[in-house]
Design an enzyme around this catalytic site. Structure first.
Site, PDB file in Angstrom:
ATOM      1  N   LYS A   1      66.872  -9.244  48.985  1.00 47.58           N
ATOM      2  CA  LYS A   1      65.770  -8.420  48.453  1.00 47.58           C
ATOM      3  C   LYS A   1      64.448  -9.158  48.631  1.00 47.58           C
ATOM      4  O   LYS A   1      64.432 -10.339  48.953  1.00 47.58           O
ATOM      5  CB  LYS A   1      66.030  -8.092  46.990  1.00 47.58           C
TER       6      LYS A   1
ATOM      7  N   TYR B   1      33.958 -22.038  46.841  1.00 52.46           N
ATOM      8  CA  TYR B   1      33.476 -21.159  45.764  1.00 52.46           C
ATOM      9  C   TYR B   1      33.412 -21.882  44.432  1.00 52.46           C
ATOM     10  O   TYR B   1      34.356 -22.585  44.053  1.00 52.46           O
ATOM     11  CB  TYR B   1      34.395 -19.954  45.606  1.00 52.46           C
TER      12      TYR B   1
ATOM     13  N   MET C   1      40.387 -16.857  50.130  1.00 53.73           N
ATOM     14  CA  MET C   1      41.344 -15.830  50.560  1.00 53.73           C
ATOM     15  C   MET C   1      42.036 -16.191  51.880  1.00 53.73           C
ATOM     16  O   MET C   1      43.249 -16.092  52.007  1.00 53.73           O
ATOM     17  CB  MET C   1      40.637 -14.479  50.679  1.00 53.73           C
TER      18      MET C   1
ATOM     19  N   ARG D   1      68.332  -6.844  30.552  1.00 51.21           N
ATOM     20  CA  ARG D   1      67.498  -6.133  31.515  1.00 51.21           C
ATOM     21  C   ARG D   1      68.323  -4.889  31.854  1.00 51.21           C
ATOM     22  O   ARG D   1      68.493  -4.043  31.004  1.00 51.21           O
ATOM     23  CB  ARG D   1      67.206  -7.052  32.714  1.00 51.21           C
TER      24      ARG D   1
HETATM   25  C1  PLP Z   1      70.784  -9.121  39.933  1.00 48.71           C
HETATM   26  C2  PLP Z   1      70.624 -10.377  40.720  1.00 48.71           C
HETATM   27  N1  PLP Z   1      71.703 -10.983  41.216  1.00 48.71           N
HETATM   28  C3  PLP Z   1      71.624 -12.116  41.928  1.00 48.71           C
HETATM   29  C4  PLP Z   1      70.399 -12.705  42.197  1.00 48.71           C
HETATM   30  C5  PLP Z   1      70.363 -13.976  42.998  1.00 48.71           C
HETATM   31  O1  PLP Z   1      69.912 -15.067  42.247  1.00 48.71           O
HETATM   32  P1  PLP Z   1      69.678 -16.489  42.920  1.00 48.71           P
HETATM   33  O2  PLP Z   1      68.602 -16.301  43.937  1.00 48.71           O
HETATM   34  O3  PLP Z   1      69.214 -17.326  41.793  1.00 48.71           O
HETATM   35  O4  PLP Z   1      70.944 -16.912  43.521  1.00 48.71           O
HETATM   36  C6  PLP Z   1      69.242 -12.120  41.686  1.00 48.71           C
HETATM   37  C7  PLP Z   1      67.946 -12.749  41.944  1.00 48.71           C
HETATM   38  O5  PLP Z   1      66.928 -12.515  41.400  1.00 48.71           O
HETATM   39  C8  PLP Z   1      69.353 -10.924  40.931  1.00 48.71           C
HETATM   40  O6  PLP Z   1      68.282 -10.303  40.420  1.00 48.71           O
END
Ligand code: PLP
Length: 359
Positions: A34, A252, A300, A128
């Site tokens: 992701k 800046y 930037m 969450r």
């Molecule tokens: C739901 C979930 N699973 C697994 C992971 C993987 O975690 P890591 O990068 O610490 O191995 C994440 C990372 O944010 C996550 O949100």
């Protein structure tokens, strides 16, 4: 194409890290790609990982991220960790994406409108996403007579690096959940709770780990036992060199004042490229074999560095923003510590303007 800043992605290291995580955990891997594979480039990273047979799925956060992978030619199973929204349903069907379902609203959304299988997520302490253990009977009743197949059961650790008591409690709680499903005839292909920091815990009833940061070579804690190496190094160029006089103020806000006559370099990398502005007047880059400190505010598109002690610097010289030379290293972790954050955030901040090059 001409680029001033680039990130080199070491595919051999990615493969070796993945292998080392697999060997240590003795489990299949669900690779978390992701957020553009934590800034590494999700299509490129997925192309490499999908050839590894024990990498069973690629995990993204949203349906849109899954669609991008499919459009990039990725064939492996894709798990969407962030669940499903009504307007995303078509993507799940059309692009063959699998949702993580974590509440009854999402479960109902799929009813009769989605033809694939799902993973069910339980909240064992993260608070969450996730069903509570008390929801199991209602879930089982809901699933009766439905076509929806439960391909996976999962939960998530919030504090595997800092809170063993909570983590062990979660491991036990999740085991009870899995057992109840099994007793009721639901035997999913995948059972997973461990992230990178959670790899150090024993969790024999799980058959895969869901990891991101360790594949990219950053340790989730100082005591992490697996041998991994940083996959991404970030580079840029000196675009101008000049002298300033004692008393001159730089960048800046004039937040740096020269205490002596100095040689300075301007590098083509700023906060829009992902260099945190928090590093103003306190971070470093590597030039040749030396550290050069950042002076004044990071801007930037450019950052100003002190070249006074660097031997014969030239315009066009490469500087390392993140990486290692024969004497020094700047890691995502060391930058994160300076900025009071975590390496994940620094990796994700490396922006699109920085060309990813796969080695
Ligand atoms: C739901 C979930 N699973 C697994 C992971 C993987 O975690 P890591 O990068 O610490 O191995 C994440 C990372 O944010 C996550 O949100």
């Amino acid at each position: 194409m001409v680029y001033r800043s680039w990130a080199e992605i070491d595919s051999k290291r990615l493969i070796q890290n993945t292998e080392n995580v697999h060997k240590y955990s003795k489990k299949d891997i669900l690779a978390v790609v992701k957020a553009d594979a934590y800034g590494h480039g999700s299509i490129e990273i997925s192309r490499i990982l999908e050839n590894i047979n024990y990498v069973k799925k690629l995990c993204v956060a949203t349906a849109e991220e899954g669609k991008e992978l499919r459009e990039g030619g990725i064939k492996k199973e894709i798990l969407v960790l962030g669940g499903v929204l009504k307007e995303e349903l078509d993507y799940f069907n059309e692009y063959n994406l699998q949702p993580v379902i974590s509440d009854f609203n999402q479960l109902q959304l799929l009813d009769g409108k989605y033809s694939g299988s799902i993973h069910l997520k339980f909240d064992t302490g993260m608070h969450r996403l996730g069903f509570y253990p008390e929801d199991i009977n209602r879930i089982l009743n809901f699933l009766k007579g439905k076509k929806l197949i439960v391909d996976g059961l999962m939960s998530h650790f919030p504090s595997a690096d800092t809170d063993p008591e909570l983590t062990n409690h979660q491991i036990n709680q999740f085991k009870n959940i899995v057992d109840i499903f099994k007793k009721n005839g639901v035997n999913p292909r995948f059972v997973h709770i461990q992230n990178s920091a959670g790899l150090i815990y024993r969790c024999d009833y799980c058959n895969c780990v869901r990891v991101g940061i360790s594949l990219y070579g950053e340790k989730p804690s100082d005591k992490f036992p697996i041998n991994i190496k940083t996959v991404m190094s970030v580079k840029s160029k000196i675009i101008s060199i000049k002298e300033i006089k004692k008393g001159d103020r730089v960048s800046y806000g004039g937040r740096f004042e020269a205490k002596r006559n100095m040689k300075i370099g301007i590098i083509s990398f700023g906060y829009a490229d992902g260099l945190p502005r928090e590093l103003s007047n306190k971070g470093f880059v590597l030039v040749g074999n030396k550290k050069a400190r950042i002076i004044g505010s990071v801007t930037m598109d450019m950052t100003i560095i002190d070249l006074s002690d660097i031997k014969n610097p030239q315009v066009d010289d490469t500087v390392l923003i993140v990486g290692k030379n024969s004497q020094e290293e700047i890691s995502f972790n060391s930058i994160a510590k300076m900025c009071n954050t975590i390496p994940y955030e620094i990796m994700c901040r490396i922006s699109k303007r920085v060309k990813r090059i796969i080695l």
